[in-house]
Every structure is written in C-alpha cells, then in structure tokens.
Design an enzyme around this catalytic site. Structure first.
Site, mmCIF file in Angstrom:
data_model
loop_
_atom_site.group_PDB
_atom_site.id
_atom_site.type_symbol
_atom_site.label_atom_id
_atom_site.label_comp_id
_atom_site.label_asym_id
_atom_site.label_seq_id
_atom_site.Cartn_x
_atom_site.Cartn_y
_atom_site.Cartn_z
ATOM 1 N N LYS A 158 0.858 -1.195 0.000
ATOM 2 C CA LYS A 158 0.000 0.000 0.000
ATOM 3 C C LYS A 158 0.888 1.237 0.000
ATOM 4 O O LYS A 158 1.524 1.567 1.003
ATOM 5 C CB LYS A 158 -0.931 0.049 1.206
ATOM 6 C CG LYS A 158 -2.010 1.135 0.964
ATOM 7 C CD LYS A 158 -2.599 1.729 2.202
ATOM 8 C CE LYS A 158 -1.799 2.840 2.805
ATOM 9 N NZ LYS A 158 -1.658 4.072 2.001
ATOM 10 N N GLU A 191 9.969 0.876 10.506
ATOM 11 C CA GLU A 191 10.994 1.900 10.252
ATOM 12 C C GLU A 191 10.298 3.227 10.446
ATOM 13 O O GLU A 191 9.507 3.640 9.593
ATOM 14 C CB GLU A 191 11.522 1.817 8.809
ATOM 15 C CG GLU A 191 12.233 0.529 8.462
ATOM 16 C CD GLU A 191 13.622 0.440 9.057
ATOM 17 O OE1 GLU A 191 14.082 1.433 9.648
ATOM 18 O OE2 GLU A 191 14.228 -0.628 8.941
ATOM 19 N N CYS A 220 13.617 10.592 6.961
ATOM 20 C CA CYS A 220 13.511 10.089 8.343
ATOM 21 C C CYS A 220 14.814 10.288 9.103
ATOM 22 O O CYS A 220 14.811 10.568 10.293
ATOM 23 C CB CYS A 220 13.145 8.616 8.329
ATOM 24 S SG CYS A 220 14.221 7.656 7.278
ATOM 25 N N GLU A 278 10.044 15.544 15.560
ATOM 26 C CA GLU A 278 10.422 15.379 14.155
ATOM 27 C C GLU A 278 9.624 16.376 13.326
ATOM 28 O O GLU A 278 8.389 16.334 13.312
ATOM 29 C CB GLU A 278 10.098 13.956 13.696
ATOM 30 C CG GLU A 278 10.557 13.709 12.280
ATOM 31 C CD GLU A 278 10.188 12.324 11.772
ATOM 32 O OE1 GLU A 278 9.058 11.867 12.029
ATOM 33 O OE2 GLU A 278 11.040 11.709 11.104
HETATM 34 P P1 NAD Z 1 2.561 8.206 7.974
HETATM 35 O O1 NAD Z 1 2.874 7.343 9.135
HETATM 36 O O2 NAD Z 1 1.503 9.219 8.110
HETATM 37 O O3 NAD Z 1 2.115 7.297 6.727
HETATM 38 C C1 NAD Z 1 2.896 6.219 6.285
HETATM 39 C C2 NAD Z 1 1.985 5.184 5.670
HETATM 40 O O4 NAD Z 1 1.095 4.719 6.676
HETATM 41 C C3 NAD Z 1 1.131 5.713 4.532
HETATM 42 O O5 NAD Z 1 1.032 4.717 3.540
HETATM 43 C C4 NAD Z 1 -0.216 5.945 5.197
HETATM 44 O O6 NAD Z 1 -1.304 5.835 4.326
HETATM 45 C C5 NAD Z 1 -0.235 4.827 6.228
HETATM 46 N N1 NAD Z 1 -1.103 5.134 7.358
HETATM 47 C C6 NAD Z 1 -1.402 6.363 7.886
HETATM 48 N N2 NAD Z 1 -2.270 6.247 8.898
HETATM 49 C C7 NAD Z 1 -2.524 4.924 9.040
HETATM 50 C C8 NAD Z 1 -3.357 4.173 9.909
HETATM 51 N N3 NAD Z 1 -4.121 4.765 10.834
HETATM 52 N N4 NAD Z 1 -3.373 2.830 9.783
HETATM 53 C C9 NAD Z 1 -2.630 2.224 8.831
HETATM 54 N N5 NAD Z 1 -1.843 2.876 7.959
HETATM 55 C C10 NAD Z 1 -1.781 4.210 8.070
HETATM 56 O O7 NAD Z 1 3.943 8.817 7.529
HETATM 57 P P2 NAD Z 1 4.238 9.798 6.311
HETATM 58 O O8 NAD Z 1 3.758 11.152 6.674
HETATM 59 O O9 NAD Z 1 3.751 9.191 5.033
HETATM 60 O O10 NAD Z 1 5.832 9.755 6.273
HETATM 61 C C11 NAD Z 1 6.609 10.483 7.121
HETATM 62 C C12 NAD Z 1 7.102 9.626 8.269
HETATM 63 O O11 NAD Z 1 7.761 8.472 7.787
HETATM 64 C C13 NAD Z 1 8.123 10.352 9.110
HETATM 65 O O12 NAD Z 1 7.849 10.141 10.472
HETATM 66 C C14 NAD Z 1 9.430 9.684 8.731
HETATM 67 O O13 NAD Z 1 10.418 9.748 9.709
HETATM 68 C C15 NAD Z 1 8.993 8.297 8.462
HETATM 69 N N6 NAD Z 1 9.968 7.595 7.620
HETATM 70 C C16 NAD Z 1 10.796 6.674 8.203
HETATM 71 C C17 NAD Z 1 11.758 6.025 7.441
HETATM 72 C C18 NAD Z 1 12.687 5.010 8.069
HETATM 73 O O14 NAD Z 1 13.302 4.234 7.332
HETATM 74 N N7 NAD Z 1 12.841 4.978 9.379
HETATM 75 C C19 NAD Z 1 11.878 6.310 6.084
HETATM 76 C C20 NAD Z 1 11.024 7.249 5.522
HETATM 77 C C21 NAD Z 1 10.069 7.884 6.300
#
Ligand code: NAD
Length: 495
Positions: free
Chosen positions: A188, A264, A299, A397
């Site tokens: 997804k 992650e 991230c 963050e």
């Molecule tokens: P997010 O957590 O809002 O969304 C990530 C994914 O989760 C998306 O596909 C989203 O649709 C899904 N999602 C959102 N709410 C959900 C729920 N209630 N239930 C199930 N799935 C859900 O994050 P974002 O805004 O897309 O990305 C930014 C974040 O990602 C930052 O915190 C960043 O640090 C992190 N990130 C971490 C890494 C790593 O390798 N550690 C890499 C890239 C990004």
C-alpha cells in the site's frame, strides 16, 4: 551530456492509477477514487483508485493463492533472480520517466530523483535479486544418527505500507528482499505518492513475475492501511512511516493474528561537530545536504546540529554560504535547489514548528513559506541557532528543511544531549581524532552512526533504528532475515 527536457518528459507520462490485484489492473471495488495533486503547482495529476478493506481482502487472497501454488515461492532461487533482474533492466530503462513521476507526485527535485533516488532503488532491487541464490542453510551439530537441516523459508504473504518521501525506494526496500525470498506481497503506497509503486507492479508483470505475487492497492491509511495491518491472513507487516502510525501497527497485529511487524519510523538525527574536525568546509557541505535534501523530508535528516562553542559562529557562517544553493524552485528545473513540500497540509505543519521556533530560538535564515511562479507549497531552508535542547524544534520530528543548532562545551555533554531523544535512527560525528570517532560512535544510540559523513546509504549496510525509530533493519542481507523464518527438518536415520 545534454540534460533531458524534464517538462517534456513529464507531459508525456501516462500515470497508471488503477490497483494491481492478481495481475490485473482494477478499479476500487467501491468505484471510489481520490485526486492526486502536484504539490509544486497545486494541479491535479490523476484520479486514483481508492482501495479499502474489500480491495485489500482481494489482494491478500490473490497473494495467498500465488504463494500456496508455489509458482514463485517454490521456484528455484536462481530462477527468481532471473525474473527480478529482468525487472531491474526494465526499471533502469525507465529511470527518466520514473524520476519525472516522483517529481510530479511529491515535489522532489527531478535532479535528485534521476541522479540518486530512482537509480538507488533499482540498485537495491538488483542487490537483493543477486543475493538470493547465495543464501545457504545450516546443519545443526546433532548426535550421530540425527541430522538437523536448518533453512530460511519465506513467510507467506507480506504486507508493506510505505510513506511518500521516497516512494519507489521505500517500496523497493520492502518488496525486493520479500519477493527475492519467495514471499507474495501486498503493497500500500502512501496516498500522496502512488504512481511509481503502481508502475513498479506493472513492470514486474512484464518481467515475468507471476500474477498475484505483487499486488499494489492505493488508498488511505485508516482504511486500506489498517485493513492490511489487521488482516488475519497476512504473515508479516513491514511499515515505514511515522512513529505514531508504527505504534498502531503493533496494536493491529496484537488485536488480529499476531503477524510479525517490522517498523521503520521517525527520527531526529544528531550531527556532532567537534573543533578537531580538520575540514569544516566539507562538514558544512554534509550538514547542509543532510537537512535540506528532499526538503528535509527524510527520516534520518540531520535535524539537530550540536556544534562546539568555539567553532559555532564559524560553522554557522559556513552553513549560511551553502543555503543559497538550496533555494526553492520548480522541481523539474535542474537549477532549482529545493523542491516542494509534499502537500499544503504538511507545509502548514512545518510552518507551525517554525513559528514555535521563533518564540525561543534565534532565526538565522529562512522561516518563510513561499510559492514558485505564484503557486505550490514551498518552504525556505531554515536555520535556528541558540536552540535549547528542550525546545519543541529540538525534540519533535519536523520533517521539513529546518535545522536546530545547539552548542556544547565538551564531549560528554554532546553525547548526552544527542542521546536525549525518543528516536535513535541515525547520527553523525565530525572529528579527525580517531579515538574520539570510535569513542563517540560507540556511545551514540543510533542504528547508523556515520563519521565525517551524513546519512550514507548502501544496499550492503543495514538501515533502521533504536528506540521509537523502530525495529528490524532494511537493506543488506539482514533485510532478507526479516522476510524469512528459520525452519528445521530433523531427520533420524539408522546408523
Ligand atoms: P505516515 O505514518 O503518516 O504514513 C505512512 C503510511 O502509513 C502511509 O502509507 C499511510 O497511508 C499509512 N497510514 C497512515 N495512517 C494509518 C493508519 N491509521 N493505519 C494504517 N496505515 C496508516 O507517515 P508519512 O507522513 O507518510 O511519512 C513520514 C514519516 O515516515 C516520518 O515520520 C518519517 O520519519 C517516516 N519515515 C521513516 C523512514 C525510516 O526508514 N525509518 C523512512 C522514511 C520515512
């Protein structure tokens, strides 16, 4: 070399917007769609299938069917490798189109997409494809008459939920090792950036990946993402995204079938610059790119700079000279220094942090939301100095181009402040003292501690964090461990 005409390439793209389930391109069962926008212009790009629980059910069923049939899971590793390497070639031939797609979809500089992000994703897929026929099992040291064969076997159906900041990379970091190991996958993508994941699945079919082995369901987190997290027939859920949502996936697993969950999540990575760093110019290059690359939407972004009090002023001056290279511009123009924020909502969140920062710290540069050619969501590269380690901008963050500079007096203080975070993803140390480099890196709590470089990434090096940055590791052969289980066959024979 003549640079391609990125505007022309982006106009020529046909963005696939239907889900890929069981090898077919389908609309959402509900018929619903959502609009995907270009954040640099605010213009709509396409209507995308809005998958929900029903579509996730269909995708998981097709993934399970493919897995049980053995068409992929029981195929010889060398044969799986061949198919994945064909996919590598197809993707490599499409680097310009994939790069333009990501630039349109989430606002990143096309220069970075084509020069780094997309080729890196292709290389990572290649690395895992080439690894898979070199994974050996073990034989347990049992008494005579007994033989313990220990193998790594695929888990079954892997669900992958990924963010928007590196859309194809994050998808490949999960799918490449999972597929190479013989699993079936339901991916997804983030709602903000579905297109390269959908194209990835299309190219995979063209490369000969059997139907149902890779399914991609675009949709929202609370519906499609949650359905995958709670699915009773998903064996493993690999997530990259925010810490808050990572915690939800642990709950989903606990309340459903106790699937394995690999997370992650977020970060607030420290960089420590010691006065014995001989090349402060090179350090400033690294620190600037560590916070401004991808508009700080990384991230592991180096968002906290700890600099020794004796070189603080010099170092901030060096950073200021670099800021001119990171000015917002049209992401499709290779002369631009900073792309758009992923969407207006996220830009507003980042601006709220900047407003918070203004209250207690000194704004050195930036601090404004801007438009490019009168449109889009852009934010200037922003540096705050005199930041208290307890300030919100030093702890939360921000996920934007915002650097907090904190001065320190001695090594112990720097380490203590750097480790004082709920996150533990990455860290960097700048020093020319070898003993200090080892001493400080061993005391920093981070999955990757880089010395004299910020945020280096390679398919050969595991990536992931401690504390609330998550669990497990992406990349390298350790990623393969996540998508396999140890299975023992104990044979007793007559001596
Ligand atoms: P997010 O957590 O809002 O969304 C990530 C994914 O989760 C998306 O596909 C989203 O649709 C899904 N999602 C959102 N709410 C959900 C729920 N209630 N239930 C199930 N799935 C859900 O994050 P974002 O805004 O897309 O990305 C930014 C974040 O990602 C930052 O915190 C960043 O640090 C992190 N990130 C971490 C890494 C790593 O390798 N550690 C890499 C890239 C990004």
């Amino acid at each position: 070399m003549i640079s391609p005409d990125w505007h022309e390439i982006s106009r020529s793209l046909t963005l696939g917007s239907r889900a890929v389930i069981g090898g077919r391109f389908v609309d959402a069962h509900s018929g619903r769609t959502f609009t995907s926008f270009n954040p640099a212009t605010g213009e709509p790009l396409a209507e995308v299938a809005e998958g929900d629980g029903v579509d996730i059910d269909a995708a998981v069923a097709s993934a399970r069917k493919a897995f049980e049939s053995g068409v992929w899971s029981r195929r010889a590793p060398a044969e799986r490798k061949k198919v994945l390497l064909r996919l590598v070639e197809l993707m490599r031939a499409e680097i310009p189109e994939l790069s333009a797609t990501e630039s349109l979809d989430m606002g990143k500089l096309v220069r970075d997409a084509a020069g780094n992000d997309i080729p890196a994703a292709v290389n990572i897929l290649q690395w895992h494809a080439e690894e898979i026929d070199k994974v050996y099992g073990e034989m347990a040291p049992l008494p005579e008459g007994n033989m313990g064969l220990i193998r790594r076997v695929p888990l079954g159906v892997v669900g992958a939920v990924v963010p928007w900041n590196f859309p194809l990379n994050m998808a490949v970091w999960k799918c490449a090792p999972a597929l190479a190991a013989g699993n079936s996958v339901v991916l997804k993508p983030a709602e903000q950036s579905p297109f390269t994941a959908l194209r990835f699945a299309e190219l995979a079919l063209e490369a000969g990946l059997p139907e149902g082995v890779l399914n991609v369901v675009p949709g929202f987190g609370e519906t499609a993402g949650q359905a995958l997290g709670r699915h009773m027939d998903v064996d493993c859920l690999a997530f990259t995204g925010s810490t808050a949502v990572g915690k939800l996936f642990l709950r989903y697993a606990g309340e459903s079938n106790m699937k394995q969950v690999w997370l992650e999540c977020g970060g607030k990575s420290p960089v420590i610059v010691f006065p014995d760093c001989a090349d402060l110019e090179a350090a400033a290059d690294q620190v600037a790119s560590g916070i401004f690359y991808n508009q700080g939407q990384v991230c592991s972004a180096a968002s906290r700079l700890f600099v020794h009090e004796t070189i603080e002023k010099t170092f901030i001056d060096l950073l200021l000279k670099r800021v001119t290279a990171y000015q917002p511009g049209d992401p499709l123009d290779t002369r631009s220094g900073l792309g758009a924020m992923v969407d207006a909502n996220h830009a507003r969140n980042v601006m709220r942090f900047i407003e918070e920062g203004r209250k207690g710290a000194a704004l050195v540069t930036g601090g404004n939301a801007v438009t490019v050619n009168g449109r889009g969501s852009f934010i200037e590269p922003t540096i705050f100095s005199d930041v208290s380690p307890d300030a919100v901008i030093a702890r939360d963050e921000i996920f934007g181009p915002v650097l907090s500079v904190i001065r320190f007096r001695d090594e112990d203080e720097a380490i203590r402040m750097a480790n004082d975070s709920i996150y533990g993803l990455a860290a960097s140390v700048f020093t020319d003292d070898l003993s200090r480099a080892h001493r400080v890196s061993s005391r920093l709590t981070a999955g990757v501690v880089a010395v004299n470089v910020v945020d280096p990434v390679s398919p050969t090096v595991p990536f992931g964090g401690f504390k609330q940055s998550g669990s497990g590791r992406d990349l390298s052969r350790h990623a393969t461990e996540k998508y396999t289980a140890l299975k023992t066959t104990w044979i007793r024979y007559r001596c």
